[in-house]
Design a protein around this motif. Structure first.
Motif, PDB file in Angstrom:
ATOM      1  N   ASP A 129       3.917  -1.405   3.324  1.00  0.00           N
ATOM      2  CA  ASP A 129       5.316  -0.979   3.278  1.00  0.00           C
ATOM      3  C   ASP A 129       5.674  -0.388   1.918  1.00  0.00           C
ATOM      4  O   ASP A 129       6.323   0.658   1.835  1.00  0.00           O
ATOM      5  CB  ASP A 129       6.244  -2.152   3.580  1.00  0.00           C
ATOM      6  N   ALA A 130       5.263  -1.070   0.839  1.00  0.00           N
ATOM      7  CA  ALA A 130       5.603  -0.598  -0.505  1.00  0.00           C
ATOM      8  C   ALA A 130       4.899   0.710  -0.824  1.00  0.00           C
ATOM      9  O   ALA A 130       5.505   1.632  -1.386  1.00  0.00           O
ATOM     10  CB  ALA A 130       5.237  -1.663  -1.537  1.00  0.00           C
ATOM     11  N   LEU A 131       3.626   0.827  -0.469  1.00  0.00           N
ATOM     12  CA  LEU A 131       2.898   2.060  -0.735  1.00  0.00           C
ATOM     13  C   LEU A 131       3.474   3.222   0.068  1.00  0.00           C
ATOM     14  O   LEU A 131       3.591   4.349  -0.435  1.00  0.00           O
ATOM     15  CB  LEU A 131       1.413   1.872  -0.423  1.00  0.00           C
ATOM     16  N   GLU A 132       3.851   2.954   1.309  1.00  0.00           N
ATOM     17  CA  GLU A 132       4.447   4.002   2.133  1.00  0.00           C
ATOM     18  C   GLU A 132       5.812   4.406   1.595  1.00  0.00           C
ATOM     19  O   GLU A 132       6.160   5.590   1.563  1.00  0.00           O
ATOM     20  CB  GLU A 132       4.577   3.518   3.576  1.00  0.00           C
ATOM     21  N   ALA A 136       2.616   6.735  -1.807  1.00  0.00           N
ATOM     22  CA  ALA A 136       1.360   6.599  -2.546  1.00  0.00           C
ATOM     23  C   ALA A 136       0.186   6.768  -1.586  1.00  0.00           C
ATOM     24  O   ALA A 136       0.034   6.004  -0.639  1.00  0.00           O
ATOM     25  CB  ALA A 136       1.289   5.232  -3.226  1.00  0.00           C
ATOM     26  N   ARG A 137      -0.629   7.781  -1.829  1.00  0.00           N
ATOM     27  CA  ARG A 137      -1.757   8.056  -0.942  1.00  0.00           C
ATOM     28  C   ARG A 137      -2.937   7.165  -1.316  1.00  0.00           C
ATOM     29  O   ARG A 137      -3.320   7.072  -2.484  1.00  0.00           O
ATOM     30  CB  ARG A 137      -2.141   9.533  -1.027  1.00  0.00           C
ATOM     31  N   TYR A 138      -3.541   6.512  -0.314  1.00  0.00           N
ATOM     32  CA  TYR A 138      -4.610   5.562  -0.586  1.00  0.00           C
ATOM     33  C   TYR A 138      -5.497   5.415   0.639  1.00  0.00           C
ATOM     34  O   TYR A 138      -5.179   5.881   1.735  1.00  0.00           O
ATOM     35  CB  TYR A 138      -4.036   4.202  -0.979  1.00  0.00           C
ATOM     36  N   ALA A 139      -6.625   4.712   0.449  1.00  0.00           N
ATOM     37  CA  ALA A 139      -7.547   4.406   1.539  1.00  0.00           C
ATOM     38  C   ALA A 139      -8.229   3.083   1.239  1.00  0.00           C
ATOM     39  O   ALA A 139      -8.133   2.537   0.137  1.00  0.00           O
ATOM     40  CB  ALA A 139      -8.593   5.517   1.695  1.00  0.00           C
ATOM     41  N   SER A 170      -6.678  -4.862  -2.872  1.00  0.00           N
ATOM     42  CA  SER A 170      -7.226  -3.708  -3.574  1.00  0.00           C
ATOM     43  C   SER A 170      -7.203  -2.512  -2.635  1.00  0.00           C
ATOM     44  O   SER A 170      -7.221  -2.664  -1.411  1.00  0.00           O
ATOM     45  CB  SER A 170      -8.656  -3.987  -4.067  1.00  0.00           C
ATOM     46  N   TRP A 171      -7.155  -1.339  -3.222  1.00  0.00           N
ATOM     47  CA  TRP A 171      -7.172  -0.101  -2.437  1.00  0.00           C
ATOM     48  C   TRP A 171      -7.649   1.047  -3.317  1.00  0.00           C
ATOM     49  O   TRP A 171      -7.708   0.935  -4.543  1.00  0.00           O
ATOM     50  CB  TRP A 171      -5.790   0.178  -1.843  1.00  0.00           C
ATOM     51  N   THR A 172      -7.983   2.157  -2.690  1.00  0.00           N
ATOM     52  CA  THR A 172      -8.513   3.321  -3.394  1.00  0.00           C
ATOM     53  C   THR A 172      -7.461   4.422  -3.437  1.00  0.00           C
ATOM     54  O   THR A 172      -7.131   4.998  -2.393  1.00  0.00           O
ATOM     55  CB  THR A 172      -9.776   3.856  -2.697  1.00  0.00           C
ATOM     56  N   VAL A 178      -1.412   8.032 -10.189  1.00  0.00           N
ATOM     57  CA  VAL A 178      -1.212   6.650  -9.748  1.00  0.00           C
ATOM     58  C   VAL A 178       0.172   6.113 -10.096  1.00  0.00           C
ATOM     59  O   VAL A 178       0.405   4.909 -10.014  1.00  0.00           O
ATOM     60  CB  VAL A 178      -2.301   5.733 -10.345  1.00  0.00           C
ATOM     61  N   THR A 179       1.084   7.000 -10.468  1.00  0.00           N
ATOM     62  CA  THR A 179       2.444   6.563 -10.794  1.00  0.00           C
ATOM     63  C   THR A 179       3.066   5.777  -9.645  1.00  0.00           C
ATOM     64  O   THR A 179       3.586   4.672  -9.834  1.00  0.00           O
ATOM     65  CB  THR A 179       3.330   7.774 -11.116  1.00  0.00           C
ATOM     66  N   ALA A 180       2.997   6.347  -8.440  1.00  0.00           N
ATOM     67  CA  ALA A 180       3.614   5.695  -7.276  1.00  0.00           C
ATOM     68  C   ALA A 180       2.944   4.374  -6.949  1.00  0.00           C
ATOM     69  O   ALA A 180       3.586   3.456  -6.424  1.00  0.00           O
ATOM     70  CB  ALA A 180       3.556   6.631  -6.065  1.00  0.00           C
ATOM     71  N   HIS A 181       1.658   4.247  -7.254  1.00  0.00           N
ATOM     72  CA  HIS A 181       0.932   3.015  -6.953  1.00  0.00           C
ATOM     73  C   HIS A 181       1.459   1.861  -7.807  1.00  0.00           C
ATOM     74  O   HIS A 181       1.655   0.748  -7.304  1.00  0.00           O
ATOM     75  CB  HIS A 181      -0.563   3.222  -7.180  1.00  0.00           C
ATOM     76  N   LEU A 182       1.680   2.122  -9.103  1.00  0.00           N
ATOM     77  CA  LEU A 182       2.206   1.078  -9.967  1.00  0.00           C
ATOM     78  C   LEU A 182       3.639   0.733  -9.584  1.00  0.00           C
ATOM     79  O   LEU A 182       4.015  -0.445  -9.565  1.00  0.00           O
ATOM     80  CB  LEU A 182       2.144   1.522 -11.436  1.00  0.00           C
TER      81      LEU A 182
END
Length: 211
Positions: A129-132, A136-139, A170-172, A178-182
């Motif tokens: 939910d937070a990444l979406e 934030a694009r991840y895999a 963890s995620w890739t 990576v701004t949105a990831h933090l």
């Protein structure tokens, strides 16, 4: 700074992206030593959310320093966590990429609330939910949610039972941006602390009872 100058440009770009992050003001971020054996390059941040936060801001130190806050001595910790960004120029088949984010979040709950069987599922849902929410694009996301029961005995027997909820994930990231990831992870720490607002449809964990 010599080590930073010798770092791959892609990793330096990632550090710059971390500096651009704008987490919620309730989150006290601090750079801590990164684990040396997980990847050739890495940076680590700790985060704490307190019942009361100081308005004063400390000077930034280190290549990834950003938005540092010093809690007051009377502050009560609601949640804590670690954010580690790893980088391997050669890439990793396990990560399926050159970057990997490794995180940890913990919050203490009232024992009655912590016994909810859906608690771990809710905690894990906050990751996607937070990444979406932050685009934030991840895999290759993975992790575990754990409840830890604490009981007191002897002279401490009057203390109520408490349960800690811990999320290790963890995620890739798709790239060095990576701004949105933090920012997403900082929102997760706030969610664990029970702070509103949250993404639509997500219910905050009840704050622990203070004794």
């Amino acid at each position: 700074m010599g080590e930073l100058a010798a770092a791959p440009p892609e990793f330096v770009q990632a550090l710059t992206a971390l500096r651009r992050a704008g987490p919620r003001p309730e989150v006290a971020l601090e750079e801590i030593p990164a684990p040396a054996r997980l990847a050739p390059y890495g940076v680590a941040l700790s985060a704490d959310v307190f019942e009361k936060t100081a308005a004063a801001q400390r000077p930034a130190h280190g290549p990834a320093a950003a938005f540092f806050h010093t809690p007051s001595e009377e502050a009560t910790e609601l949640a804590t966590g670690r954010f580690i960004l790893l980088f391997d120029p050669a890439g990793s088949p396990v990560w399926d990429g050159r970057f990997r984010v490794v995180t940890y979040i913990r919050a203490e709950l009232d024992a009655q609330m912590g016994n909810d069987e859906m608690l771990g599922t809710v905690a894990w849902t906050w990751l996607s939910d937070a990444l979406e929410e932050h685009s934030a694009r991840y895999a290759n996301a993975g992790g575990t949610a754990t409840r830890v029961l604490s009981e007191s005995f002897g002279t401490l027997s009057e203390r109520p039972q408490t349960i800690d909820i811990e999320l290790r994930a963890s995620w890739t990231p798709a790239d060095s941006d990576v701004t949105a990831h933090l920012e997403a992870w900082a929102d997760m720490v706030c969610a664990f602390a029970g702070l509103p607002p949250l993404p639509p449809g997500v219910t905050p964990l009840p704050r622990r009872r203070l004794t």
